[in-house]
Scaffold this motif. Structure first.
Motif, PDB file in Angstrom:
ATOM      1  N   ASP A 204       0.829  -1.202   0.000  1.00 12.79           N
ATOM      2  CA  ASP A 204       0.000   0.000   0.000  1.00 12.79           C
ATOM      3  C   ASP A 204       0.865   1.254   0.000  1.00 12.79           C
ATOM      4  O   ASP A 204       0.541   2.237  -0.667  1.00 12.79           O
ATOM      5  CB  ASP A 204      -0.936  -0.011   1.209  1.00 12.79           C
ATOM      6  CG  ASP A 204      -2.125   0.915   0.994  1.00 12.79           C
ATOM      7  OD1 ASP A 204      -2.959   0.610   0.131  1.00 12.79           O
ATOM      8  OD2 ASP A 204      -2.193   1.957   1.672  1.00 12.79           O
TER       9      ASP A 204
ATOM     10  N   ARG B  70     -19.141  -5.285   8.558  1.00 14.76           N
ATOM     11  CA  ARG B  70     -18.525  -4.728   7.348  1.00 14.76           C
ATOM     12  C   ARG B  70     -18.411  -3.199   7.454  1.00 14.76           C
ATOM     13  O   ARG B  70     -17.388  -2.609   7.069  1.00 14.76           O
ATOM     14  CB  ARG B  70     -19.357  -5.102   6.117  1.00 14.76           C
ATOM     15  CG  ARG B  70     -19.366  -6.566   5.763  1.00 14.76           C
ATOM     16  CD  ARG B  70     -18.045  -7.010   5.153  1.00 14.76           C
ATOM     17  NE  ARG B  70     -18.116  -8.362   4.660  1.00 14.76           N
ATOM     18  CZ  ARG B  70     -18.325  -8.688   3.383  1.00 14.76           C
ATOM     19  NH1 ARG B  70     -18.481  -7.735   2.479  1.00 14.76           N
ATOM     20  NH2 ARG B  70     -18.370  -9.949   3.012  1.00 14.76           N
TER      21      ARG B  70
ATOM     22  N   MET C 258     -15.008  -1.237   7.210  1.00 17.46           N
ATOM     23  CA  MET C 258     -14.809  -0.280   6.119  1.00 17.46           C
ATOM     24  C   MET C 258     -14.489   1.118   6.639  1.00 17.46           C
ATOM     25  O   MET C 258     -13.700   1.861   6.030  1.00 17.46           O
ATOM     26  CB  MET C 258     -16.035  -0.245   5.211  1.00 17.46           C
ATOM     27  CG  MET C 258     -16.191  -1.471   4.329  1.00 17.46           C
ATOM     28  SD  MET C 258     -14.830  -1.670   3.148  1.00 17.46           S
ATOM     29  CE  MET C 258     -15.212  -0.401   1.945  1.00 17.46           C
TER      30      MET C 258
ATOM     31  N   LYS D 276     -10.761   0.817   7.535  1.00 13.89           N
ATOM     32  CA  LYS D 276      -9.906   0.701   6.352  1.00 13.89           C
ATOM     33  C   LYS D 276      -9.842   2.007   5.572  1.00 13.89           C
ATOM     34  O   LYS D 276      -8.759   2.452   5.169  1.00 13.89           O
ATOM     35  CB  LYS D 276     -10.430  -0.425   5.457  1.00 13.89           C
ATOM     36  CG  LYS D 276      -9.609  -0.699   4.199  1.00 13.89           C
ATOM     37  CD  LYS D 276     -10.186  -1.899   3.457  1.00 13.89           C
ATOM     38  CE  LYS D 276      -9.469  -2.145   2.125  1.00 13.89           C
ATOM     39  NZ  LYS D 276      -8.033  -2.476   2.309  1.00 13.89           N
ATOM     40  N   SER D 277     -10.990   2.640   5.375  1.00 10.67           N
ATOM     41  CA  SER D 277     -11.015   3.861   4.568  1.00 10.67           C
ATOM     42  C   SER D 277     -10.306   5.015   5.265  1.00 10.67           C
ATOM     43  O   SER D 277      -9.673   5.850   4.613  1.00 10.67           O
ATOM     44  CB  SER D 277     -12.458   4.246   4.223  1.00 10.67           C
ATOM     45  OG  SER D 277     -13.203   4.580   5.376  1.00 10.67           O
TER      46      SER D 277
ATOM     47  N   ALA E 110      -7.156  -7.427  -8.090  1.00  7.60           N
ATOM     48  CA  ALA E 110      -7.936  -7.342  -6.850  1.00  7.60           C
ATOM     49  C   ALA E 110      -7.488  -6.179  -5.976  1.00  7.60           C
ATOM     50  O   ALA E 110      -8.314  -5.499  -5.363  1.00  7.60           O
ATOM     51  CB  ALA E 110      -7.836  -8.654  -6.074  1.00  7.60           C
TER      52      ALA E 110
ATOM     53  N   GLN F 218      -8.868  -2.906  -7.570  1.00  5.96           N
ATOM     54  CA  GLN F 218     -10.322  -2.856  -7.460  1.00  5.96           C
ATOM     55  C   GLN F 218     -10.753  -2.606  -6.019  1.00  5.96           C
ATOM     56  O   GLN F 218     -11.721  -1.874  -5.767  1.00  5.96           O
ATOM     57  CB  GLN F 218     -10.921  -4.162  -7.987  1.00  5.96           C
ATOM     58  CG  GLN F 218     -10.841  -4.329  -9.492  1.00  5.96           C
ATOM     59  CD  GLN F 218     -11.425  -5.633  -9.979  1.00  5.96           C
ATOM     60  OE1 GLN F 218     -11.555  -6.597  -9.224  1.00  5.96           O
ATOM     61  NE2 GLN F 218     -11.780  -5.678 -11.261  1.00  5.96           N
ATOM     62  N   THR F 219     -10.026  -3.227  -5.074  1.00  9.72           N
ATOM     63  CA  THR F 219     -10.309  -3.007  -3.654  1.00  9.72           C
ATOM     64  C   THR F 219     -10.064  -1.559  -3.274  1.00  9.72           C
ATOM     65  O   THR F 219     -10.825  -0.958  -2.504  1.00  9.72           O
ATOM     66  CB  THR F 219      -9.440  -3.935  -2.795  1.00  9.72           C
ATOM     67  OG1 THR F 219      -9.766  -5.293  -3.095  1.00  9.72           O
ATOM     68  CG2 THR F 219      -9.661  -3.685  -1.304  1.00  9.72           C
ATOM     69  N   LYS F 220      -9.009  -0.983  -3.829  1.00 12.49           N
ATOM     70  CA  LYS F 220      -8.695   0.416  -3.531  1.00 12.49           C
ATOM     71  C   LYS F 220      -9.832   1.326  -3.996  1.00 12.49           C
ATOM     72  O   LYS F 220     -10.252   2.237  -3.259  1.00 12.49           O
ATOM     73  CB  LYS F 220      -7.381   0.794  -4.221  1.00 12.49           C
ATOM     74  CG  LYS F 220      -6.856   2.171  -3.885  1.00 12.49           C
ATOM     75  CD  LYS F 220      -6.484   2.312  -2.421  1.00 12.49           C
ATOM     76  CE  LYS F 220      -5.296   1.455  -2.036  1.00 12.49           C
ATOM     77  NZ  LYS F 220      -4.873   1.704  -0.626  1.00 12.49           N
TER      78      LYS F 220
ATOM     79  N   ALA G 201     -13.004   0.510  -4.531  1.00 11.10           N
ATOM     80  CA  ALA G 201     -14.216   0.259  -3.740  1.00 11.10           C
ATOM     81  C   ALA G 201     -14.124   0.901  -2.362  1.00 11.10           C
ATOM     82  O   ALA G 201     -15.110   1.446  -1.841  1.00 11.10           O
ATOM     83  CB  ALA G 201     -14.436  -1.246  -3.596  1.00 11.10           C
ATOM     84  N   THR G 202     -12.940   0.875  -1.757  1.00 11.07           N
ATOM     85  CA  THR G 202     -12.747   1.519  -0.453  1.00 11.07           C
ATOM     86  C   THR G 202     -12.905   3.027  -0.578  1.00 11.07           C
ATOM     87  O   THR G 202     -13.496   3.688   0.286  1.00 11.07           O
ATOM     88  CB  THR G 202     -11.367   1.172   0.126  1.00 11.07           C
ATOM     89  OG1 THR G 202     -11.196  -0.245   0.144  1.00 11.07           O
ATOM     90  CG2 THR G 202     -11.215   1.708   1.544  1.00 11.07           C
TER      91      THR G 202
END
Length: 594
Positions: A10, A346, A350, A353-354, A552, A555-557, A559-560
């Motif tokens: 990251d 979740r 989230m 994480k965000s 992945a 895409q995860t980045k 979505a976050t």
């Protein structure tokens, strides 16, 4: 026992795909930071953080420091770990090569510092305080002082401290009573009492160089009468060897909520020999030289505790079985589903994480501005980081603590017990909201000083920066516009409206501005993280478009980032409404009626 994994991938993404540091050829030193070199440095730092420092985090918390006959003993394993950090050259990363440093940009030191702070915050404070003292002497000390003290401080053979606070005064340093009496040999006799001195006494360095704020006999009143002095634990002979013990001592250790592994000392100076740094009565200027870096470092500590707490909350949520997925059984071979299937868990994860990933990008951007200012002489960068520093310190430590609490909540009752380690992250994160200037002070500094600094040109430059990013990206992708650009634009307008409210109402009643200052700091912080998430999402999509292999991850980045823009960034409207309510709701009660 909690674990820690350094987020190398990251960080590399932020450094190279978002900030594009290798392309910033106008900043000396950045031309050497290609992806391979950066990754090699961070991978080695990660090993030290994960394998040496993290296992000592709980040890330091449980054992704490002890004071024995004037000597502070650090927890078991700390000294050996400190030797490994020192021998690996990690204390010298961004220090001046003239004094034995490696000369790397501050941004790299920041990235490594995140690992060390997340793995063991109390431990990392010993070298962190030394680095701050090094900075002050490097900026304001004489050539002789630099030659005498800096080489050993770069290697952390000698430690360093900052001695500001006294029992009767905290933020209002103009009230300090510590005295400095001139001596015939050009030195000064320092007498006074300081409290809350991190790393003030310990057994990991052969000498400790204290930087002490004190007043000369002819000093004017207030902060304009404060001078700064080097007061070493052991006096240094002309040949650089250690001489007699100075007349100073640790009078006690504070019993604290957290960071037990760091010695927080009461320091007594009884006619100790000290040496003036810089000019008489200019001590505050010397001390504030390191404030941008020091406060950015505390903001980093805040989100770093949130990061390690999040990692452990995530692991628990993936393994803990409880209840069933309401949309269908997720683990039919088990008596229950892992709690990560539940929407509220979740949401909790989230949020964590965000915030932590956005905070990392914000902090690294701030560190790059410090490099641009110091290495390239960029006055605009200096003005911008001066504006953003109270936001980085105040907002990120508030959110870092909040993240640690959310992570603790993920574990339910287990999070409240010492066995799982989550409550230590909460306790350790709490101090970041207090030291280096409480977050209330940060908000007052932001609104009372930084907004109007240089005629307000730095905040206007920030607005232009956001406006420019929006103009460059808007219209290229309808989905990106809807999910990132429009929310950022709305949040930026809220920030501008808040600033306008202060301009229209703050002059006639300053309390209208000061009552809204804390909300403004958070509003500003959300806009900054919104900008960071828009930039990260754009960078991630670019990597995908260019055929990146780890689909992945990117895409995860994205979505976050969408989560932050949809669920966190709208808080700017709430903060604006509170600001625009003015001082009346805050100041309505007489003091006697509380």
């Amino acid at each position: 026992m909690p674990s820690y994994t350094a987020p190398v991938k990251d960080q590399i993404f932020v450094l190279h795909d978002v900030l594009k540091i290798a392309e910033q050829q106008d900043v000396p030193g950045y031309d050497e930071l290609d992806r391979e070199t950066t990754e090699a440095i961070l991978e080695e730092a990660a090993k030290l953080a994960e394998n040496v420092l993290a296992p000592l985090n709980a040890v330091g918390d449980e054992q704490g420091c002890t004071l024995e006959n004037g000597v502070v003993r650090t927890p078991k394993g700390f000294k050996d770990a400190f030797d490994q950090v020192r021998d690996g050259g990690w204390t010298a990363l961004d220090c001046d090569p003239e004094y034995g440093g490696q000369g790397l940009p501050y941004l790299i030191s920041t990235a490594v510092g995140e690992y060390f702070s997340a793995a063991n915050m109390a431990f990392n404070m010993y070298q962190g305080l030394t680095h701050g003292a090094y900075n002050a002497i490097h900026a304001h000390g004489s050539d002789e002082q630099k030659a005498t003290y800096l080489p050993k401080m770069v290697t952390c053979e000698w430690g360093g401290t900052m001695n500001l606070t006294e029992p009767h005064c905290g933020t209002d340093l103009g009230l300090i009573r510590t005295k400095a009496v001139p001596q015939e040999d050009g030195s000064y006799q320092i007498t006074g009492n300081k409290i809350w001195i991190s790393a003030g006494e310990h057994d990991m360095c052969e000498n400790i160089i204290h930087l002490v704020l004190a007043k000369l006999p002819d000093a004017p009143e207030g902060v304009k009468g404060i001078s700064l002095f080097i007061v070493p634990k052991f006096l240094v002979n002309e040949d650089g060897s250690l001489g007699a013990r100075n007349s100073l001592s640790c009078g006690g250790l504070e019993k604290k909520m957290g960071i037990h592994g760091n010695a927080t000392c009461v320091m007594n100076y009884d006619g100790a020999t000290g040496y003036l740094v810089g000019e008489p009565h200019k001590g505050m200027r010397a001390m504030f030289t390191m404030m941008n870096e020091a406060r950015l470092g505390v903001g980093l500590q805040g989100y770093a505790q949130g990061e390690v707490a999040y990692q452990n909350a995530l692991g628990f949520a993936q393994e803990r079985l409880q209840g069933r997925d309401v949309t269908g059984v997720a683990a039919p071979d088990k008596p229950a589903d892992p709690i990560i299937v539940h929407p509220d868990v979740r949401r909790n994860l989230m949020d964590q994480k965000s915030i932590t990933e956005g905070a990392r990008a914000f902090t690294f951007w701030g560190a790059s501005l410090i490099d641009r200012s110091h290495r390239a002489g960029d006055d605009a960068a200096e003005g911008l980081i001066s504006l953003l520093t109270p936001v980085i310190k105040g907002f990120l430590t508030d959110k870092g603590f909040e993240t640690a609490v959310l992570a603790q909540q993920t574990l339910g009752g287990s999070g409240f017990t010492r066995e799982w380690g989550m409550e230590q992250f909460v306790r350790d994160a709490r101090i970041t909201m207090i030291y280096e200037g409480t977050n209330g002070i940060q908000s007052l500094d932001l609104v009372g000083r930084k907004l109007g600094q240089d005629g307000g040109k730095h905040v206007m430059a920030f607005f232009e920066l956001v406006k420019g990013f929006i103009a460059e990206t808007k219209g290229k992708d309808a989905q990106f516009d809807a999910q990132f650009i429009e929310p950022l634009k709305a949040a930026s307008k809220d920030l501008q409206a808040a600033g306008m409210y202060f301009m229209q109402n703050g002059m006639k009643n300053p309390n209208n501005a000061l009552s809204g200052s804390y909300d403004f700091m958070h509003l500003f912080g959300h806009v900054c993280l919104g900008l960071m998430w828009a930039r990260m999402a754009l960078a991630a999509q670019t990597c995908l478009d260019e055929g990146a292999s780890d689909v992945a991850f990117y895409q995860t980045k994205i979505a976050t980032g969408r989560y932050y823009m949809a669920r966190q960034l709208p808080m700017t409207a709430t903060h604006l409404a509170r600001i625009q309510s003015g001082a009346e709701p805050v100041m309505a009660l007489d003091a006697a009626n509380f």
